[in-house]
Design a protein around this motif. Structure first.
Motif, short mmCIF file in Angstrom:
data_model
loop_
_atom_site.label_atom_id
_atom_site.label_comp_id
_atom_site.label_asym_id
_atom_site.label_seq_id
_atom_site.Cartn_x
_atom_site.Cartn_y
_atom_site.Cartn_z
N ASP A 156 0.71 -1.23 -0.17
CA ASP A 156 0.05 -0.03 0.07
C ASP A 156 0.87 1.35 -0.09
O ASP A 156 0.58 2.19 -0.68
N ALA A 157 1.79 1.39 0.74
CA ALA A 157 2.84 2.57 0.91
C ALA A 157 3.51 2.92 -0.32
O ALA A 157 3.79 3.83 -0.57
N GLN A 158 3.86 1.53 -0.89
CA GLN A 158 4.65 1.82 -2.34
C GLN A 158 3.68 2.30 -3.29
O GLN A 158 4.29 3.22 -3.92
N ALA A 159 2.44 1.93 -3.26
CA ALA A 159 1.64 2.53 -4.37
C ALA A 159 1.26 3.75 -3.96
O ALA A 159 0.88 4.56 -4.81
N ARG A 160 1.46 4.44 -2.77
CA ARG A 160 1.09 5.86 -2.53
C ARG A 160 2.53 6.65 -2.78
O ARG A 160 2.44 7.92 -2.26
N GLY A 161 3.55 6.24 -3.40
CA GLY A 161 4.68 6.77 -3.60
C GLY A 161 5.54 7.17 -2.50
O GLY A 161 6.13 8.23 -2.39
N ILE A 162 5.55 6.45 -1.35
CA ILE A 162 6.27 6.68 -0.16
C ILE A 162 8.04 6.46 -0.62
O ILE A 162 8.37 5.69 -1.23
N GLU A 163 8.86 7.45 0.00
CA GLU A 163 10.05 7.56 -0.46
C GLU A 163 10.98 7.28 0.96
O GLU A 163 12.12 7.00 0.64
N GLN A 164 10.38 6.94 2.08
CA GLN A 164 11.24 6.72 3.38
C GLN A 164 10.26 6.10 4.30
O GLN A 164 9.07 6.61 4.38
N TYR A 165 10.71 5.17 4.83
CA TYR A 165 9.97 4.88 6.19
C TYR A 165 10.71 4.93 7.56
O TYR A 165 12.10 4.95 7.56
N PHE A 166 10.00 4.95 8.59
CA PHE A 166 10.72 4.79 9.94
C PHE A 166 9.80 4.07 10.75
O PHE A 166 8.66 4.00 10.85
N CYS A 167 10.29 3.04 11.49
CA CYS A 167 9.71 2.00 12.02
C CYS A 167 9.88 2.32 13.56
O CYS A 167 11.16 2.49 14.07
N LEU A 168 8.64 2.14 14.32
CA LEU A 168 8.84 2.35 15.89
C LEU A 168 8.76 1.30 16.80
O LEU A 168 8.53 1.61 18.09
N GLY A 169 9.34 0.18 16.24
CA GLY A 169 9.43 -1.04 17.06
C GLY A 169 8.24 -1.79 17.47
O GLY A 169 7.19 -1.70 17.00
N ASP A 170 8.49 -2.88 18.46
CA ASP A 170 7.64 -3.98 18.50
C ASP A 170 7.46 -4.59 17.05
O ASP A 170 6.13 -4.85 16.93
N ILE A 171 8.57 -5.04 16.60
CA ILE A 171 8.51 -6.00 15.49
C ILE A 171 8.08 -7.33 15.60
O ILE A 171 7.18 -7.73 14.77
N VAL A 172 8.36 -7.57 16.79
CA VAL A 172 7.91 -9.14 17.38
C VAL A 172 7.08 -9.03 18.37
O VAL A 172 6.95 -7.99 19.06
N GLY A 173 6.79 -10.33 18.88
CA GLY A 173 6.00 -10.55 20.29
C GLY A 173 4.38 -10.54 19.69
O GLY A 173 3.95 -9.86 18.56
N TYR A 174 3.58 -11.46 20.31
CA TYR A 174 2.26 -11.64 19.84
C TYR A 174 2.14 -12.62 18.68
O TYR A 174 1.49 -13.68 18.57
N GLY A 175 2.62 -12.28 17.42
CA GLY A 175 2.38 -12.81 16.41
C GLY A 175 3.42 -13.86 15.78
O GLY A 175 4.32 -14.33 16.58
N PRO A 176 2.82 -14.51 14.67
CA PRO A 176 3.48 -16.03 14.39
C PRO A 176 4.70 -16.05 13.64
O PRO A 176 5.54 -16.96 13.29
N ARG A 177 5.25 -14.86 12.90
CA ARG A 177 6.32 -14.74 11.87
C ARG A 177 7.37 -13.90 12.33
O ARG A 177 7.71 -12.84 11.66
N PRO A 178 7.90 -14.05 13.50
CA PRO A 178 9.06 -13.10 14.12
C PRO A 178 10.20 -12.89 13.15
O PRO A 178 10.61 -11.90 12.94
N ASN A 179 10.79 -14.19 12.81
CA ASN A 179 11.87 -14.05 12.03
C ASN A 179 11.75 -13.23 10.52
O ASN A 179 12.55 -12.52 10.09
N GLU A 180 10.87 -13.69 9.93
CA GLU A 180 10.33 -13.06 8.69
C GLU A 180 10.21 -11.68 8.70
O GLU A 180 10.57 -10.79 7.66
N CYS A 181 9.53 -11.05 9.70
CA CYS A 181 9.27 -9.55 9.68
C CYS A 181 10.34 -8.98 10.19
O CYS A 181 10.76 -7.76 9.63
#
Ligand code: ZN
Length: 248
Positions: free
Chosen positions: A28-53
């Motif tokens: 979705d972000a790519q389709a909106r022409g996003i040029e840059q990303y910032f990630c605020l953490g909690d990439i893992v925990g709760y969910g089933p695909r920690p390594n892939e994420c």
């Protein structure tokens, strides 16, 4: 190292190892022409695909701050204050994470300042203590702890904006898109990609267009049932599969 902030960027948080949601967000972000990303953490925990994420976000080579679940997966002594379900998922995740991803998570800072923006997981006020920004005092404490125009936070999975106007008054706008004014300051909770908790199950992220001075929440459907199947197959608590469908 100073980071140059591009005109059109996305801020996202709390992926929580939800691969289907992360992939849909990026599309979705790519389709909106996003040029840059910032990630605020909690990439893992709760969910089933920690390594892939972790691998996807790591390979994006973007600014990322550490979240409390990321930290707890690396530090066994830091799991006591989580509820049973969160702790079970953290223990499961800690077993799954490979050495490369552990090393990468352990290298993440708690705060990044870039251009006119501050990025933290919980609050700019003592970011490593993971304080939730809920009360009026939490809001004031957070505003006091950054000098830039905008501070982006995640952590509660509940999107909101607080504006501090030129008279020092706080405003709590309800709209999804905000016209950014140079004399105001902003505290933005960008919501969650992988586990929204505002009764809206769609993934949530935040888009900033500096050229137009516009800031917007973006909500997008993703295949929730894929992640639910993966949660069940991994043997994670069933409540984690139920909640993502309801958005709480
Ligand atoms: Zn979280």
């Amino acid at each position: 190292m100073s980071i140059e902030v591009k005109s059109r960027f996305a801020v996202f948080s709390d992926v929580h190892a939800n691969l289907a949601a992360l992939q849909k967000f990026l599309k979705d972000a790519q389709a909106r022409g996003i040029e840059q990303y910032f990630c605020l953490g909690d990439i893992v925990g709760y969910g089933p695909r920690p390594n892939e994420c972790c691998e996807i976000v790591r390979e994006m080579d973007i600014p990322v701050v550490l979240g409390n679940h990321d930290y707890a997966c690396l530090h066994e002594e830091d799991r006591l204050h989580f509820n049973d379900i969160a702790r079970q998922a953290i223990e499961w995740t800690a077993d799954q994470l490979n050495a490369e991803n552990r090393e990468w998570l352990s290298s993440l800072p708690c705060r990044i300042d870039a251009g006119d923006y501050t990025f933290v997981h919980a609050s700019a006020c003592k970011p490593s203590e993971w304080t939730y920004v809920i009360s009026r005092k939490d809001v004031d404490d957070c505003f006091e702890a950054f000098q830039n125009s905008v501070c982006f936070i995640g952590h509660s999975h509940q999107p909101f904006v607080v504006i501090e106007d030129d008279k020092g008054q706080m405003q709590f706008p309800e709209q999804q898109t905000i016209q950014k004014k140079g004399v105001y300051r902003y505290l933005v909770n960008v919501g969650s990609i992988g586990q929204p908790r505002d009764q809206d199950a769609r993934l949530c992220y935040f888009l900033v267009d500096q050229t137009e001075s516009l800031m917007s929440f973006i909500r997008v459907d993703y295949p929730i049932e894929e992640t639910q199947k993966e949660i069940n197959a991994a043997g994670l608590p069933i409540q984690l599969a139920n909640r993502i469908e309801k958005g709480w």
